[in-house]
Scaffold this active site. Structure first.
Site, PDB file in Angstrom:
ATOM      1  N   HIS A 115       0.819  -1.224   0.000  1.00  0.00           N
ATOM      2  CA  HIS A 115       0.000   0.000   0.000  1.00  0.00           C
ATOM      3  C   HIS A 115       0.846   1.264   0.000  1.00  0.00           C
ATOM      4  O   HIS A 115       0.414   2.302  -0.491  1.00  0.00           O
ATOM      5  CB  HIS A 115      -0.942  -0.002   1.209  1.00  0.00           C
ATOM      6  CG  HIS A 115      -0.240   0.227   2.524  1.00  0.00           C
ATOM      7  ND1 HIS A 115       0.286  -0.795   3.281  1.00  0.00           N
ATOM      8  CD2 HIS A 115       0.026   1.368   3.215  1.00  0.00           C
ATOM      9  CE1 HIS A 115       0.843  -0.302   4.378  1.00  0.00           C
ATOM     10  NE2 HIS A 115       0.699   1.004   4.361  1.00  0.00           N
ATOM     11  N   HIS A 180       5.592   9.381  12.493  1.00  0.00           N
ATOM     12  CA  HIS A 180       4.670   8.349  12.964  1.00  0.00           C
ATOM     13  C   HIS A 180       5.449   7.146  13.470  1.00  0.00           C
ATOM     14  O   HIS A 180       6.579   6.899  13.069  1.00  0.00           O
ATOM     15  CB  HIS A 180       3.645   7.946  11.899  1.00  0.00           C
ATOM     16  CG  HIS A 180       4.156   7.294  10.660  1.00  0.00           C
ATOM     17  ND1 HIS A 180       5.195   7.777   9.906  1.00  0.00           N
ATOM     18  CD2 HIS A 180       3.745   6.173  10.015  1.00  0.00           C
ATOM     19  CE1 HIS A 180       5.395   7.008   8.852  1.00  0.00           C
ATOM     20  NE2 HIS A 180       4.537   6.004   8.903  1.00  0.00           N
TER      21      HIS A 180
END
EC number: 1.13.11.16
Length: 316
Positions: A115, A180
């Protein structure tokens, strides 16, 4: 205009989390701006600098960079699963050029892209990641050891040099980041079973991938609720990185070190290496202007989320 750039965050949680309506609307608007930019530019080739999340690349052989001669999507998180339209002759010529100009790069005749690489293509093309010819370029962004950022910049510059003289419209696409720290095992602290997966997890049992994905989705839910024990997002770090992108002084990326990035922005902040490669590729083609910038720290997506577009100076 023969070269342009789009860099954007991705998140497997786009279809698996529910941020506030205002945030979702802002992200959708940023995606619409990106689509408009790409449609107006109408690239004949997308050079896709993408990371991987232990779906296609593993510690059995983990190159810092890899150019795909052929590629297909892994289908993780319901992303694109199928063959991508890769011009093999261009990929081969690029690989040789990059090697000849001092950057060591691996090649793959059967690259698996997850992805992290295909989601931007899906967003840009109504779910069809294979809508345009694509040249997939893997940049290791999750698995230590990492090359210095100066090597990422040099690699991106070599890619840009290859396309600088072309008369084809080429879009440099970087995908990932910004700050992140999702629940990805680190080899140094992983269990024996986790280390086995990180090393040779290419063909997991049918139930393994859904279980991994469910853990990430649950972590995102808890993170948004202030309950997850993962590192917080760092908007200050994100904005400073975007400042460098905007400045055009790509040599300033060299000051970023792996240890500092881990400590300040999380273990997966290394995905900005794809941005460094893409911006360095565009800069090799000439001075550039950032034409659009979006940024939001979005806990529901476990990401400092950004979208930028850029084009060569004077080509507005």
């Amino acid at each position: 205009m023969t070269q342009a750039l789009l860099c954007m965050s991705h998140s497997p949680l786009l279809d698996h989390a529910t941020p506030p309506a205002e945030v979702k609307s802002a992200v959708d608007d940023a995606f619409a701006r990106a689509r408009d930019f790409v449609e107006a530019f109408d690239p004949e080739l997308v050079v896709n600098f993408g990371p991987d999340h232990f779906n296609g690349f593993f510690y059995d052989l983990m190159p810092p960079f890899c150019i795909g001669y052929r590629a297909h999507g892994t289908g993780d998180y319901d992303s694109f699963a199928g063959d991508l339209d890769v011009p093999e002759d261009v990929a081969a010529d690029l690989a040789q050029f990059v090697l000849d100009h001092g950057s060591d790069v691996a090649i793959s005749r059967h690259m698996e892209v997850d992805h992290g690489a295909v989601q931007p293509m899906e967003i840009l093309h109504g779910g069809d990641a294979g809508a345009r010819p694509i040249l997939p370029v893997f940049v290791n962004s999750i698995a230590r050891p990492f090359v210095p950022m100066s090597r990422v910049r040099a690699f991106g510059h070599a890619v840009g040099d290859f396309f600088a003289g072309t008369d084809k419209r080429v879009l440099f696409l970087g995908s990932g980041g910004l700050s992140h720290d999702p629940p990805v095992p680190q080899f140094a602290t992983a269990t024996a079973s986790q280390r086995e997966f990180l090393t040779s997890g290419r063909n997991p049992p049918p139930e393994a991938r859904p279980a991994r994905q469910a853990r990430t989705i649950e972590t995102a839910r808890r993170f948004a609720a202030g309950e997850a024990e993962i590192m917080d997002l760092n908007p200050e770090w994100d904005r400073a990185f975007l400042d460098v992108c905007r400045s055009g002084r790509v040599e300033d990326f060299d000051r970023y070190t792996a240890d500092e990035m881990d400590a300040a922005a999380g273990h997966s902040s290394h995905e900005v290496r794809t941005w460094v490669a893409a911006y360095s590729a565009l800069r090799a083609c000439g001075e550039y202007d950032v034409t659009y910038e979006f940024y939001r720290p979005i806990k529901e997506y476990i990401a400092g989320f950004a979208v930028t577009t850029a084009q060569l100076a004077g080509e507005a």
